[in-house]
Design a protein around this motif. Structure first.
Motif, PDB file in Angstrom:
ATOM      1  N   GLU A   1       0.828  -1.208   0.000  1.00 15.87           N
ATOM      2  CA  GLU A   1       0.000   0.000   0.000  1.00 15.87           C
ATOM      3  C   GLU A   1       0.859   1.255   0.000  1.00 15.87           C
ATOM      4  OE1 GLU A   1      -2.131  -1.041   3.475  1.00 15.87           O
ATOM      5  OE2 GLU A   1      -3.765  -1.997   2.359  1.00 15.87           O
TER       6      GLU A   1
ATOM      7  N   SER B   1       2.169   1.603  -3.479  1.00 15.08           N
ATOM      8  CA  SER B   1       1.051   2.034  -4.325  1.00 15.08           C
ATOM      9  C   SER B   1       0.785   3.530  -4.151  1.00 15.08           C
ATOM     10  CB  SER B   1      -0.197   1.215  -3.984  1.00 15.08           C
ATOM     11  OG  SER B   1      -1.307   1.673  -4.683  1.00 15.08           O
TER      12      SER B   1
ATOM     13  N   PHE C   1      -6.111   2.679  -3.943  1.00 21.69           N
ATOM     14  CA  PHE C   1      -5.799   1.316  -3.506  1.00 21.69           C
ATOM     15  C   PHE C   1      -5.034   1.333  -2.192  1.00 21.69           C
ATOM     16  CE2 PHE C   1      -2.829  -2.322  -3.436  1.00 21.69           C
ATOM     17  CZ  PHE C   1      -3.770  -3.312  -3.207  1.00 21.69           C
TER      18      PHE C   1
ATOM     19  N   HIS D   1      -7.637   1.575   0.517  1.00 17.12           N
ATOM     20  CA  HIS D   1      -8.851   0.863   0.114  1.00 17.12           C
ATOM     21  C   HIS D   1      -9.790   0.550   1.268  1.00 17.12           C
ATOM     22  CE1 HIS D   1      -7.268  -3.067   1.436  1.00 17.12           C
ATOM     23  NE2 HIS D   1      -6.112  -2.568   1.034  1.00 17.12           N
TER      24      HIS D   1
ATOM     25  N   PRO E   1      -7.660  -3.816  -6.077  1.00 15.31           N
ATOM     26  CA  PRO E   1      -6.947  -2.910  -6.981  1.00 15.31           C
ATOM     27  C   PRO E   1      -7.803  -2.447  -8.166  1.00 15.31           C
ATOM     28  CG  PRO E   1      -5.668  -4.916  -6.591  1.00 15.31           C
ATOM     29  CD  PRO E   1      -6.968  -5.091  -5.912  1.00 15.31           C
TER      30      PRO E   1
ATOM     31  N   SER F   1     -10.443  -0.042  -7.011  1.00 16.91           N
ATOM     32  CA  SER F   1      -9.873   1.277  -6.708  1.00 16.91           C
ATOM     33  C   SER F   1      -9.676   2.085  -7.989  1.00 16.91           C
ATOM     34  CB  SER F   1      -8.533   1.117  -5.992  1.00 16.91           C
ATOM     35  OG  SER F   1      -8.688   0.434  -4.780  1.00 16.91           O
TER      36      SER F   1
END
Length: 177
Positions: free
Chosen positions: A10, A13, A101, A104, A114, A117
Protein backbone atom coordinates in the motif's frame (compact mmCIF):
# COMPACT_ATOMS: atom_id res chain seq x y z
CA UNK A 1 1.68 -3.45 9.35
CA UNK A 2 3.29 -0.05 9.82
CA UNK A 3 2.55 2.67 12.34
CA UNK A 4 -0.25 4.14 10.18
CA UNK A 5 -1.85 0.79 9.34
CA UNK A 6 -0.44 0.57 5.82
CA UNK A 7 1.21 -2.54 4.39
CA UNK A 8 4.38 -2.19 2.27
CA UNK A 9 2.38 -2.81 -0.95
CA UNK A 10 0.00 0.00 0.00
CA UNK A 11 2.90 2.36 0.70
CA UNK A 12 4.47 1.60 -2.70
CA UNK A 13 1.05 2.03 -4.32
CA UNK A 14 0.56 5.42 -2.67
CA UNK A 15 4.01 6.67 -3.65
CA UNK A 16 3.64 5.43 -7.24
CA UNK A 17 0.18 7.00 -7.48
CA UNK A 18 1.31 10.38 -6.16
CA UNK A 19 4.31 10.39 -8.52
CA UNK A 20 2.10 9.47 -11.49
CA UNK A 21 -0.44 12.19 -10.68
CA UNK A 22 2.32 14.79 -10.22
CA UNK A 23 4.14 13.73 -13.42
CA UNK A 24 0.93 13.88 -15.44
CA UNK A 25 -0.16 17.22 -13.97
CA UNK A 26 3.28 18.68 -14.70
CA UNK A 27 3.14 17.36 -18.26
CA UNK A 28 -0.29 18.90 -18.86
CA UNK A 29 0.91 22.21 -17.40
CA UNK A 30 4.07 22.24 -19.53
CA UNK A 31 2.24 21.25 -22.70
CA UNK A 32 -0.98 23.23 -22.50
CA UNK A 33 -0.57 26.10 -20.05
CA UNK A 34 3.10 27.00 -20.64
CA UNK A 35 4.01 25.42 -24.00
CA UNK A 36 7.56 26.76 -23.89
CA UNK A 37 8.28 25.70 -20.34
CA UNK A 38 11.77 26.66 -19.16
CA UNK A 39 12.26 23.39 -17.27
CA UNK A 40 12.54 20.21 -19.29
CA UNK A 41 12.68 16.60 -18.25
CA UNK A 42 10.77 13.40 -18.76
CA UNK A 43 7.49 14.20 -20.49
CA UNK A 44 4.99 11.52 -21.53
CA UNK A 45 3.49 13.91 -24.10
CA UNK A 46 6.81 14.15 -25.94
CA UNK A 47 7.16 10.37 -26.06
CA UNK A 48 3.60 9.88 -27.36
CA UNK A 49 3.90 12.62 -29.98
CA UNK A 50 7.21 11.24 -31.28
CA UNK A 51 5.81 7.71 -31.41
CA UNK A 52 2.73 8.87 -33.32
CA UNK A 53 4.81 10.91 -35.75
CA UNK A 54 6.95 7.86 -36.61
CA UNK A 55 3.87 6.16 -38.10
CA UNK A 56 1.93 9.18 -39.39
CA UNK A 57 3.97 9.88 -42.59
CA UNK A 58 3.78 6.18 -43.44
CA UNK A 59 -0.01 6.27 -43.11
CA UNK A 60 -0.20 9.40 -45.27
CA UNK A 61 1.98 7.82 -47.96
CA UNK A 62 -0.69 5.16 -48.52
CA UNK A 63 -2.79 7.76 -50.37
CA UNK A 64 -2.08 8.29 -54.06
CA UNK A 65 -3.01 11.94 -54.44
CA UNK A 66 -0.86 14.70 -53.02
CA UNK A 67 -3.94 16.56 -51.75
CA UNK A 68 -5.11 13.57 -49.71
CA UNK A 69 -1.59 13.03 -48.30
CA UNK A 70 -1.48 16.69 -47.25
CA UNK A 71 -4.91 16.35 -45.61
CA UNK A 72 -3.76 13.34 -43.59
CA UNK A 73 -0.52 15.07 -42.58
CA UNK A 74 -2.50 18.18 -41.63
CA UNK A 75 -4.72 16.11 -39.35
CA UNK A 76 -1.76 15.05 -37.21
CA UNK A 77 -1.86 17.92 -34.70
CA UNK A 78 -5.57 17.63 -33.83
CA UNK A 79 -5.29 13.83 -33.62
CA UNK A 80 -2.22 14.18 -31.41
CA UNK A 81 -4.07 16.54 -29.08
CA UNK A 82 -6.93 14.07 -28.67
CA UNK A 83 -4.43 11.24 -28.12
CA UNK A 84 -2.70 13.35 -25.47
CA UNK A 85 -6.02 13.99 -23.72
CA UNK A 86 -6.75 10.25 -23.64
CA UNK A 87 -3.23 9.50 -22.38
CA UNK A 88 -3.37 12.17 -19.67
CA UNK A 89 -6.81 10.98 -18.51
CA UNK A 90 -5.52 7.41 -18.44
CA UNK A 91 -2.43 8.30 -16.43
CA UNK A 92 -4.35 10.50 -14.00
CA UNK A 93 -6.98 7.80 -13.44
CA UNK A 94 -4.31 5.15 -12.91
CA UNK A 95 -2.42 7.40 -10.49
CA UNK A 96 -5.50 8.16 -8.43
CA UNK A 97 -6.45 4.47 -8.61
CA UNK A 98 -3.11 3.56 -7.04
CA UNK A 99 -3.65 6.17 -4.34
CA UNK A 100 -7.15 4.86 -3.64
CA UNK A 101 -5.80 1.32 -3.51
CA UNK A 102 -3.41 2.40 -0.76
CA UNK A 103 -6.40 3.50 1.34
CA UNK A 104 -8.85 0.86 0.11
CA UNK A 105 -10.23 0.27 3.65
CA UNK A 106 -11.58 3.85 3.51
CA UNK A 107 -13.81 2.89 0.58
CA UNK A 108 -16.88 0.69 0.74
CA UNK A 109 -19.43 -0.71 1.33
CA UNK A 110 -17.73 -4.02 0.39
CA UNK A 111 -13.95 -4.56 0.30
CA UNK A 112 -12.35 -2.82 -2.68
CA UNK A 113 -9.42 -4.40 -4.50
CA UNK A 114 -6.95 -2.91 -6.98
CA UNK A 115 -9.35 -2.97 -9.93
CA UNK A 116 -12.16 -1.56 -7.81
CA UNK A 117 -9.87 1.28 -6.71
CA UNK A 118 -8.99 2.12 -10.31
CA UNK A 119 -12.68 1.87 -11.28
CA UNK A 120 -13.59 4.27 -8.46
CA UNK A 121 -10.81 6.68 -9.53
CA UNK A 122 -12.04 6.79 -13.14
CA UNK A 123 -15.72 7.17 -12.27
CA UNK A 124 -14.82 9.96 -9.87
CA UNK A 125 -12.42 11.66 -12.31
CA UNK A 126 -15.03 11.60 -15.06
CA UNK A 127 -17.64 12.78 -12.51
CA UNK A 128 -19.87 9.79 -13.23
CA UNK A 129 -19.93 8.54 -9.65
CA UNK A 130 -22.32 5.58 -9.75
CA UNK A 131 -22.34 5.33 -5.97
CA UNK A 132 -21.47 1.62 -5.77
CA UNK A 133 -18.16 2.54 -4.13
CA UNK A 134 -18.26 5.35 -1.61
CA UNK A 135 -15.48 7.09 0.37
CA UNK A 136 -16.08 6.77 4.12
CA UNK A 137 -13.36 8.93 5.70
CA UNK A 138 -12.36 12.56 5.35
CA UNK A 139 -9.09 11.53 3.65
CA UNK A 140 -10.87 9.41 1.04
CA UNK A 141 -13.47 12.11 0.43
CA UNK A 142 -10.79 14.79 0.01
CA UNK A 143 -8.93 12.58 -2.48
CA UNK A 144 -12.17 11.91 -4.37
CA UNK A 145 -12.80 15.66 -4.62
CA UNK A 146 -9.21 16.21 -5.86
CA UNK A 147 -9.69 13.40 -8.38
CA UNK A 148 -12.92 14.91 -9.72
CA UNK A 149 -11.42 18.39 -9.86
CA UNK A 150 -8.38 17.04 -11.74
CA UNK A 151 -10.62 15.40 -14.32
CA UNK A 152 -12.73 18.51 -14.83
CA UNK A 153 -9.64 20.71 -14.96
CA UNK A 154 -7.95 18.44 -17.50
CA UNK A 155 -10.94 18.46 -19.84
CA UNK A 156 -11.44 22.23 -19.45
CA UNK A 157 -7.81 23.12 -20.09
CA UNK A 158 -7.44 20.79 -23.08
CA UNK A 159 -10.77 21.94 -24.57
CA UNK A 160 -9.79 25.60 -24.38
CA UNK A 161 -6.39 24.73 -25.84
CA UNK A 162 -8.06 22.90 -28.74
CA UNK A 163 -10.04 26.03 -29.63
CA UNK A 164 -6.82 28.03 -29.54
CA UNK A 165 -5.10 25.52 -31.83
CA UNK A 166 -7.97 25.52 -34.32
CA UNK A 167 -7.92 29.33 -34.34
CA UNK A 168 -4.20 29.23 -35.12
CA UNK A 169 -4.79 26.70 -37.90
CA UNK A 170 -7.50 28.89 -39.40
CA UNK A 171 -5.23 31.95 -39.29
CA UNK A 172 -2.41 29.96 -40.89
CA UNK A 173 -4.71 28.69 -43.65
CA UNK A 174 -5.89 32.25 -44.37
CA UNK A 175 -2.28 33.36 -44.64
CA UNK A 176 -1.38 30.46 -46.95
CA UNK A 177 -4.37 31.07 -49.21
Amino acid sequence: MTKFGLMPLEIVSAIAGVLLVLLTSRDVFQTVVVPRAPFAGFRPSTILTRLLWRFWPTISSLYRTAQRREDVLGAFAPFDMIALLVMWAGLLGLGYGLIFFSIHDHLGPQPVGPLGSIYFAYTTMLTIGFGDIVPHTILARALAIMDGASGLGLVAVVTSYLFSIFGSFAARERYVI
